[in-house]
Design an enzyme around this catalytic site. Sequence first.
Site, mmCIF file in Angstrom:
data_model
loop_
_atom_site.group_PDB
_atom_site.id
_atom_site.type_symbol
_atom_site.label_atom_id
_atom_site.label_comp_id
_atom_site.label_asym_id
_atom_site.label_seq_id
_atom_site.Cartn_x
_atom_site.Cartn_y
_atom_site.Cartn_z
ATOM 1 N N HIS A 191 27.150 -57.122 5.903
ATOM 2 C CA HIS A 191 26.852 -55.866 5.231
ATOM 3 C C HIS A 191 26.076 -56.088 3.945
ATOM 4 C CE1 HIS A 191 31.380 -56.598 5.420
ATOM 5 N NE2 HIS A 191 30.931 -57.399 4.488
ATOM 6 N N ASP A 208 -9.808 -38.937 30.974
ATOM 7 C CA ASP A 208 -8.744 -38.170 30.310
ATOM 8 C C ASP A 208 -7.708 -37.663 31.305
ATOM 9 O OD1 ASP A 208 -10.152 -36.223 31.627
ATOM 10 O OD2 ASP A 208 -10.613 -35.011 29.859
ATOM 11 N N ALA A 240 -17.250 -40.407 27.853
ATOM 12 C CA ALA A 240 -18.244 -40.188 26.796
ATOM 13 C C ALA A 240 -17.925 -39.003 25.901
ATOM 14 C CB ALA A 240 -19.628 -39.990 27.418
ATOM 15 N N ASN A 276 -7.232 -32.029 27.381
ATOM 16 C CA ASN A 276 -8.309 -31.536 26.525
ATOM 17 C C ASN A 276 -7.840 -31.127 25.139
ATOM 18 O OD1 ASN A 276 -10.576 -31.690 28.369
ATOM 19 N ND2 ASN A 276 -9.546 -30.082 29.537
ATOM 20 N N ASN A 297 12.640 -63.517 -2.843
ATOM 21 C CA ASN A 297 11.521 -64.297 -2.313
ATOM 22 C C ASN A 297 10.182 -63.995 -2.971
ATOM 23 O OD1 ASN A 297 11.555 -61.712 -1.187
ATOM 24 N ND2 ASN A 297 10.531 -62.365 0.689
ATOM 25 N N LEU A 352 -15.586 -41.771 33.452
ATOM 26 C CA LEU A 352 -16.315 -40.932 32.500
ATOM 27 C C LEU A 352 -15.530 -40.848 31.191
ATOM 28 C CD1 LEU A 352 -17.383 -38.066 34.948
ATOM 29 C CD2 LEU A 352 -18.516 -40.258 34.488
#
EC number: 2.7.7.23
Length: 459
Positions: free
Chosen positions: A362, A102, A10, A227, A385, A8
């Site tokens: 470094h 859920d 939805a 929830n 670059n 479920l």
Amino acid sequence: MSNFAIILAAGKGTRMKSDLPKVLHKVAGISMLEHVFRSVGAIQPEKTVTVVGHKAELVEEVLAEQTEFVTQSEQLGTGHAVMMTEPILEGLSGHTLVIAGDTPLITGESLKNLIDFHINHKNVATILTAETDNPFGYGRIVRNDNAEVLRIVEQKDATDFEKQIKEINTGTYVFDNERLFEALKNINTNNAQGEYYITDVIGIFRETGEKVGAYTLKDFDESLGVNDRVALATAESVMRRRINHKHMVNGVSFVNPEATYIDIDVEIAPEVQIEANVILKGQTKIGAETVLTNGTYVVDSTIGAGAVITNSMIEESSVADGVTVGPYAHIRPNSSLGAQVHIGNFVEVKGSSIGENTKAGHLTYIGNCEVGSNVNFGAGTITVNYDGKNKYKTVIGDNVFVGSNSTIIAPVELGDNSLVGAGSTITKDVPADAIAIGRGRQINKDEYATRLPHHPKNQ
């Protein structure tokens, strides 16, 4: 007989206060829906049907062709959601698992035990239950004096006595598939919510004298339904403990597991040492005997054996055996570091491949480069670059020595065994075995400093 599954998914999840469908919020790196789907796989369902509704297209993208989908256009309750699967499942002989999308903490082992319990007890319906000292908000399991399940009563419909019951409904069930769809035709919306409750099916089975049972979870955490954001954080915490426990059992050392965040799909070999505040995300893989120190962040990357990553970030890259990175280094996406490479403090590597035994100790930027083996970058080396519109590549051969504070402007190639003098700006290719010096010649003007206002003579 066959097993079937109904997930479920939805609901909108209003309390999440999010534009994202509730089931797509992530726990330990993947959505809650994916957690549930993986656990459902333990019962080897012949068909899995996912009920979608709110932003259905987003939910469907997550599981794609792994499941069939049906749409619940109006959210009229769990019973109504299950009704939507009728065109696919009605009339099939078997056992049907109904589970909410859920509930990310439910395990495959528990679902397999639930199915086995249902079959072994020859139930027409079996409820997955849990016990808690704080049952507020949950449906209660009402039993008779013989401990038989009579019905499930929702919080809003419960009497004061029923609200004291500590056995709660987790929202997961197994039904005889054919009887499920027959019973669904007889449920109604005569309740406080005005919805079709899947729980009303239990009462129908009891009225017809059919056997209803309950299987109780050993771990209450598995029953958590998410929830809101508070429950989401709780689920994340529980899942993190599970994941870290699994790795520790498999030979990984944690300095502070409560302060270490590892996604569910991360793979870690034995003898790895992980300090506090390390985050490992996505599809990351860590090789044996590697050390990850405090503050390291790795996402979707592979790190070989015996590496040491010190307080650094690595993204979507590969790091070979014996590499050292950091502190305060950043390996950006699409980079690869060969064996025994050393990337030191305040070095950034982006979209580059670096050959074995190369060192950038470094204050260096290596971007869009192909770097050979045994190369040494002096402090302050920058590969340039980007010209404001396009990015260009630098190719550096084997055994090249780049002096400190050098700027290499792409596109350019440094041949094998070449040397760049410190402070140079390189704009042309450097042949193999050559020395390139690209800087202004030093000029000394004797006594000139005495004319300047800062000189002690002028104070």
